[in-house]
Scaffold this active site. Structure first.
Site, PDB file in Angstrom:
ATOM      1  N   CYS A   1      -1.780  -0.361   3.716  1.00 14.41           N
ATOM      2  CA  CYS A   1      -2.811  -1.376   3.907  1.00 14.41           C
ATOM      3  C   CYS A   1      -4.129  -1.007   3.254  1.00 14.41           C
ATOM      4  O   CYS A   1      -5.077  -1.772   3.310  1.00 14.41           O
ATOM      5  CB  CYS A   1      -3.018  -1.631   5.393  1.00 14.41           C
ATOM      6  SG  CYS A   1      -3.451  -0.151   6.304  1.00 14.41           S
TER       7      CYS A   1
ATOM      8  N   CYS B   1      -6.115  -7.320   4.387  1.00 15.78           N
ATOM      9  CA  CYS B   1      -6.298  -5.964   4.915  1.00 15.78           C
ATOM     10  C   CYS B   1      -7.668  -5.407   4.525  1.00 15.78           C
ATOM     11  O   CYS B   1      -8.276  -4.652   5.286  1.00 15.78           O
ATOM     12  CB  CYS B   1      -5.200  -5.032   4.400  1.00 15.78           C
ATOM     13  SG  CYS B   1      -3.568  -5.265   5.159  1.00 15.78           S
TER      14      CYS B   1
END
Ligand code: SF4
Length: 252
Positions: free
Chosen positions: A233, A123
């Protein structure tokens, strides 16, 4: 505006905008901030509602999206439909090629499945670093977070100063339920990702999203192999993992 001024403005907006309609929150942010404002859309249903509001009001707010390279084909369909319907351009931000190559060489093409740290590393390359470029030079950031999406997001504010990025962050539908979002997009015939009709409540990368089962939490389909409290994330949290809040350290 200086960071001190932006911090004070965020606090003032947070107090003033809560009672307003979402459309008026966006208009008020645009009126209050002289600098660039960016709306980062994930092309999910919440962001489609906000895109409609910005486009209909003709607000000077730039559209940006993070193309991680792992999106569902349906995301590209709704991206194209949205640009065509509203006559807008959604600027894409991609992972840096070399960083993505190093990542995949190190952890494998689906290495994010092996640990939370490996997932966060993916991410970081595919989302967080491109987000930094999408927000470069902006004084305002519009996002589609809702407080009832998860326990972690429950303390969300309508406006907050993001000390890490030095800008005012607006969550114009922070107090909307999912049902209200669905009603809104249906009433205004707003295009949405076709996967929403197939049980996908929250949609991210294809490799990390599944449909939710009846009764499951809204974000249960995201990184379903991880514990619920790990499911962010990095886009909407500070480096210590805390949600950006109006009264957080760094806010004036
Ligand atoms: Fe990587 Fe999955 Fe994060 Fe997408 S959601 S950037 S594929 S770990």
């Amino acid at each position: 505006m200086s960071e001190t001024q932006l911090g004070a403005l965020a606090a003032e907006l947070n107090a003033r905008l809560s009672p307003l309609a979402a459309e008026d929150r966006l208009t008020a942010l645009r009126a209050a901030l002289p600098g660039k404002i960016v709306f980062t859309t994930s092309l999910g249903i919440e962001d489609q509602a906000i895109a409609h509001m910005i486009a209909q009001a003709g607000l000077d707010i730039a559209f940006a999206t993070l193309d991680t390279g792992r999106l569902f084909p349906e995301a590209y369909d709704v991206w194209a439909q949205t640009e065509e319907l509203y006559g807008i351009k959604i600027e894409p931000f991609y992972p840096k090629g070399e960083a993505a190559e190093v990542l995949v060489a190190r952890q494998g093409v689906n290495g994010f499945r092996y640990s939370v740290d490996a997932r966060k590393a993916c991410c970081a390359v595919r989302k967080v670093e491109p987000l930094g470029r999408a927000l470069a030079g902006a004084q305002g950031w519009v996002a589609g977070l809702r407080a009832d999406q998860s326990e972690h997001r429950g303390a969300l504010d309508v406006a907050a100063f993001d000390a890490e990025r030095g800008l005012v962050k607006l969550n114009p539908i922070f107090d909307w339920t999912r049902g209200r979002v669905v009603d809104y997009v249906e009433r205004h015939a707003i295009p949405v990702n076709a996967l929403h009709a197939k049980g996908f409540l929250s949609i991210g990368c294809a490799t990390c999203t599944r449909a939710t089962l009846p009764g499951e939490p809204e974000r249960a389909g995201r990184w379903w192999w991880e514990q619920e409290d790990k499911k962010e994330c990095g886009l909407h949290v500070s480096p210590d993992g805390q949600l950006v809040r109006a009264g957080a350290a760094g806010a004036a």
